[in-house]
Structures are given as structure tokens and as C-alpha cells.
Design a protein around this motif. Structure first.
Motif, mmCIF file in Angstrom:
data_model
loop_
_atom_site.group_PDB
_atom_site.id
_atom_site.type_symbol
_atom_site.label_atom_id
_atom_site.label_comp_id
_atom_site.label_asym_id
_atom_site.label_seq_id
_atom_site.Cartn_x
_atom_site.Cartn_y
_atom_site.Cartn_z
ATOM 1 N N THR A 132 -5.332 5.912 0.533
ATOM 2 C CA THR A 132 -5.831 5.482 -1.005
ATOM 3 C C THR A 132 -6.599 6.784 -1.167
ATOM 4 O O THR A 132 -7.265 6.387 -2.070
ATOM 5 C CB THR A 132 -6.046 4.296 -1.113
ATOM 6 O OG1 THR A 132 -7.392 4.011 -0.301
ATOM 7 C CG2 THR A 132 -5.103 3.081 -0.565
ATOM 8 N N THR A 133 -6.689 7.773 -0.827
ATOM 9 C CA THR A 133 -7.631 8.767 -1.088
ATOM 10 C C THR A 133 -6.967 10.335 -0.946
ATOM 11 O O THR A 133 -5.980 10.246 -0.025
ATOM 12 C CB THR A 133 -8.902 8.720 -0.215
ATOM 13 O OG1 THR A 133 -9.865 9.480 -0.915
ATOM 14 C CG2 THR A 133 -8.720 9.235 1.217
ATOM 15 N N ALA B 191 -11.566 25.027 11.157
ATOM 16 C CA ALA B 191 -10.964 24.169 10.061
ATOM 17 C C ALA B 191 -11.783 23.279 9.488
ATOM 18 O O ALA B 191 -13.030 23.065 9.816
ATOM 19 C CB ALA B 191 -9.903 23.240 10.892
ATOM 20 N N ARG B 192 -11.395 23.086 8.326
ATOM 21 C CA ARG B 192 -12.110 21.838 7.434
ATOM 22 C C ARG B 192 -11.190 20.774 7.163
ATOM 23 O O ARG B 192 -10.510 21.001 6.269
ATOM 24 C CB ARG B 192 -12.580 22.609 6.053
ATOM 25 C CG ARG B 192 -13.447 21.818 5.015
ATOM 26 C CD ARG B 192 -13.876 22.871 4.054
ATOM 27 N NE ARG B 192 -14.304 21.907 2.897
ATOM 28 C CZ ARG B 192 -15.031 22.500 2.019
ATOM 29 N NH1 ARG B 192 -15.747 23.606 2.198
ATOM 30 N NH2 ARG B 192 -15.755 21.750 0.865
ATOM 31 N N LEU B 193 -11.658 19.546 7.367
ATOM 32 C CA LEU B 193 -10.678 18.568 6.992
ATOM 33 C C LEU B 193 -11.321 17.432 6.211
ATOM 34 O O LEU B 193 -12.511 16.934 6.802
ATOM 35 C CB LEU B 193 -10.192 17.749 8.291
ATOM 36 C CG LEU B 193 -9.402 16.565 8.238
ATOM 37 C CD1 LEU B 193 -7.878 16.979 7.442
ATOM 38 C CD2 LEU B 193 -8.740 15.981 9.608
ATOM 39 N N SER B 194 -10.850 16.959 5.210
ATOM 40 C CA SER B 194 -11.640 15.974 4.367
ATOM 41 C C SER B 194 -11.014 14.810 3.897
ATOM 42 O O SER B 194 -9.763 14.902 3.767
ATOM 43 C CB SER B 194 -12.375 16.567 3.155
ATOM 44 O OG SER B 194 -11.500 17.151 2.233
ATOM 45 N N CYS C 7 0.838 -1.216 0.088
ATOM 46 C CA CYS C 7 0.080 0.023 0.059
ATOM 47 C C CYS C 7 0.887 1.290 -0.027
ATOM 48 O O CYS C 7 1.693 1.476 0.639
ATOM 49 C CB CYS C 7 -0.961 0.163 1.417
ATOM 50 S SG CYS C 7 -1.838 1.344 1.376
ATOM 51 N N LEU C 8 0.842 1.968 -0.860
ATOM 52 C CA LEU C 8 1.658 3.288 -1.192
ATOM 53 C C LEU C 8 0.974 4.565 -0.362
ATOM 54 O O LEU C 8 -0.157 4.726 -0.444
ATOM 55 C CB LEU C 8 1.717 3.736 -2.712
ATOM 56 C CG LEU C 8 2.507 5.084 -2.945
ATOM 57 C CD1 LEU C 8 3.865 4.783 -2.366
ATOM 58 C CD2 LEU C 8 2.454 5.291 -4.361
ATOM 59 N N VAL C 9 1.486 4.979 0.402
ATOM 60 C CA VAL C 9 0.823 6.268 1.328
ATOM 61 C C VAL C 9 2.094 7.322 1.051
ATOM 62 O O VAL C 9 3.240 7.303 1.588
ATOM 63 C CB VAL C 9 0.824 5.896 2.783
ATOM 64 C CG1 VAL C 9 0.197 7.123 3.366
ATOM 65 C CG2 VAL C 9 -0.303 4.518 2.920
#
Length: 332
Positions: A33-34, A191-194, A9-11
Motif C-alpha cells: 500500500t505504498t 543502491a537506494r531502496l525506499s 488488498c491490492l498489490v
């Protein structure tokens, strides 16, 4: 600033700050992955940079424990050994599995992390899906009721030896909540974190609400609806996130029905709003699988939770706590 390969898994995380005006800072990258996006208000760039690095490091840490793509992850250890013996796990993994079980019971199994027993057979990059025979065999190992949690010993065990868990429908929500917790601890109030379809808003946008768009499931660049909101979490599950079209013209997407082992039908997207992303993440998947009528019935029975559903006919449905939001032209 964070970039490394975790087994299969590439992070990779790239932190790129930029100042639009006054003291707003933006950061973006890829983890779990996002795509991860962070916007925050801070007194100075050093404080903002340090906070953002800590948030992305937390995503990285959670991914190492909860990814199914690495043989070295804690989740992979559970999948290998929990069918033979109880496996002691970390606080974070136990918390996520415990919440997943709660949503499974609430939705009568529409949300079930043991769907991985079938889900691992799908390969969306290679446009591959299992045969009916393969699905029927693996469905025997899908049952949230056969996941045994011991809160005192903090262990996970399976009653079915070949069961496999997949936390793709809930782990990102947990990571978003943890990221917001880090920001709060560092004195960040706006803040806004997605992370992909999961978002958490900390406070308002300095005196005005955040304006959040719910994507049109059939147009990447358009919104189906816009919402003025503050200090809450939103999670969207859609049939456009990972999918391919098979030879028969069917959309083969990643939101599988634990009952059939095949992509759930009847809905294009579900957005759930609530106090935290761990809750909304699991519920959005559950509603997608349940369908409009049963999904809204479940949501309407929960305090502080609302939902917007776009069905296969592109009609919108709202939970009782929502007035119809402002519709926008979705023409590209």
C-alpha cells in the motif's frame, strides 16, 4: 511485471527501468500500500532487472504474510486464532513481532502492535473515527505484554482473546532490509531502496554521499532539512501520511497512542537513522508517540541511533549524535 489482487488488498508492482547515465538504473512501483523506489548501480541492465524483480517479489511475499487487509494472510490467521491457542508462524513473521516487542519494552509501550485492536476502527478514506465508548472498550485489548512469544516453538499467542495486531509501523522496514539483502547477495554494492517513509542506503553514491531530504510535514514538495549520508537506514513517521480533518478541525492521523487510542499529539514528524530499517521503523513511531523530551531521551540512550524531530510548533530537535543539519527554505 508484478501485478495481482490479494483478497481485499491490492498489490501492484510496475518495474520501469531507465538509465540516467553510465550504469545507474531506476525502478518504481507500488507494494504494501505504498510507493516503492529503487536506484542501483550495475554492470548491465539484465543484472539490474533481475535484481529489481527479486526485490519487488520479496515485498509481495512479505505483504502476503503480514497484511491485515487480506483474510488469507498469516497475520490475519494470528489475529483470528492466537487468542484461543498458540499459532505457529513463519521465521519472517516471528522476527518482525519479536522486534516489535523489543521496541515496545524499550519505549514502555509507546510502540505497541496490538494498537490494531483500536486502529481497525479508523477509516481514513471514509473520514471515520470511533466514538469514545468504542475506543474505551477496545483499549482493554491493547497490551504488548499480553502477546506471548515462544521462540523454541516459534508460536504467537494472546492472553486477551479479542486482541488484534497491526504491523503497519514495522513491516515495511523489514521488507526494505530484506530487499537490500537480496541486492547484496546479487553483487550490488550501491543502491537506494525506499518504501514510503522507510529507506535503506547500500554503500555510497559511487564516491559521494547520498543526499536525502526530510520532508516538510506541511509541504509535500519541500524539504525541512537535507542530509548527506551513506550506508544506513532512515525511517520517517509523520502526521501527514494518512489523515483527515474532522468537523472540529482536528487532524486525525494514523499514528495512534496505545494509551489513549487517539492520534498522538505534539509532533509533526520524526526521522530516525540507524543500521537497519526494521529498527528505525519501529523507533520512529515510538518517538512520535513519546513526544520530544521522552523520545530524545530514549534515542540518546541507544548506540548508533539518531533522530530529528519536528514538533507541532515546527521547531526542530536533534539527538546528541547529530550536529544541526543544513536547513533549507521550505517555502513552496
Amino acid at each position: 511485471m508484478l501485478s495481482r489482487v490479494l483478497s481485499a488488498c491490492l498489490v501492484s508492482v510496475l518495474l520501469i527501468p531507465s538509465i540516467s547515465h553510465a550504469e545507474w538504473f531506476w525502478y518504481s512501483g507500488t507494494a504494501m500500500t505504498t510507493r516503492i523506489e529503487l536506484q542501483l548501480w550495475s554492470d548491465d541492465q539484465a543484472t539490474a532487472d533481475s535484481a529489481s524483480e527479486a526485490v519487488f517479489a520479496e515485498f509481495d511475499r512479505i505483504n502476503q504474510r503480514m497484511t491485515r487487509y487480506s483474510e488469507d494472510s498469516e497475520l490475519s490467521l494470528v489475529n483470528r486464532e492466537a487468542g484461543e491457542r498458540p499459532v505457529e508462524v513463519s521465521d519472517s513473521l516471528f522476527r518482525v513481532i519479536e522486534e516489535a516487542q523489543r521496541v515496545s519494552k524499550l519505549s514502555n509501550g509507546a510502540f505497541d502492535i496490538s494498537f490494531g485492536s483500536v486502529g481497525f476502527l479508523y477509516d481514513y478514506r471514509e473520514l471515520k473515527q470511533p466514538t469514545d465508548t468504542e475506543v474505551a472498550e477496545r483499549l482493554q485489548h491493547v497490551s504488548f505484554r499480553d502477546i506471548v512469544l515462544d521462540a523454541e516453538k516459534q508460536t504467537v499467542a494472546f492472553r486477551k482473546p479479542r486482541m488484534k495486531l497491526d504491523l503497519g509501523g514495522i513491516a515495511k522496514g523489514y521488507a526494505v532490509d530484506r530487499g537490500i539483502g537480496i541486492l547484496k547477495a546479487r553483487g550490488i554494492h550501491h543502491a537506494r531502496l525506499s518504501a514510503g517513509g522507510d529507506m535503506r542506503l547500500l554503500g555510497d553514491k559511487r564516491g559521494s554521499p547520498w543526499v536525502v531530504g526530510v520532508r516538510d510535514p506541511r509541504s509535500e514538495d519541500s524539504n525541512a532539512v537535507v542530509l548527506p549520508v551513506s550506508d544506513l537506514a532512515l525511517s520517517t513517521s509523520g502526521d501527514y501520511e494518512r489523515f483527515f480533518i474532522d468537523e472540529a478541525g482536528n487532524r486525525i492521523h494514523h499514528i495512534l497512542s496505545p494509551e489513549t487510542g487517539r492520534p498522538a499529539k505534539g509532533i509533526q514528524s520524526v526521522t530516525v537513522m540507524g543500521p537497519d530499517a526494521l529498527t528505525t521503523d519501529g523507533l520512529s513511531t515510538a518517538v512520535f508517540v513519546l513526544g520530544v523530551e521522552k523520545g530524545l531521551a530514549m534515542i540518546n540512550g541507544l548506540n548508533g541511533i539518531d533522530a530529528i524531530i519536528i514538533d507541532e510548533n515546527r521547531d526542530m530537535h536533534y539527538s546528541q549524535g547529530l550536529a544541526a543539519p543544513e536547513a533549507v527554505d521550505s517555502t513552496p
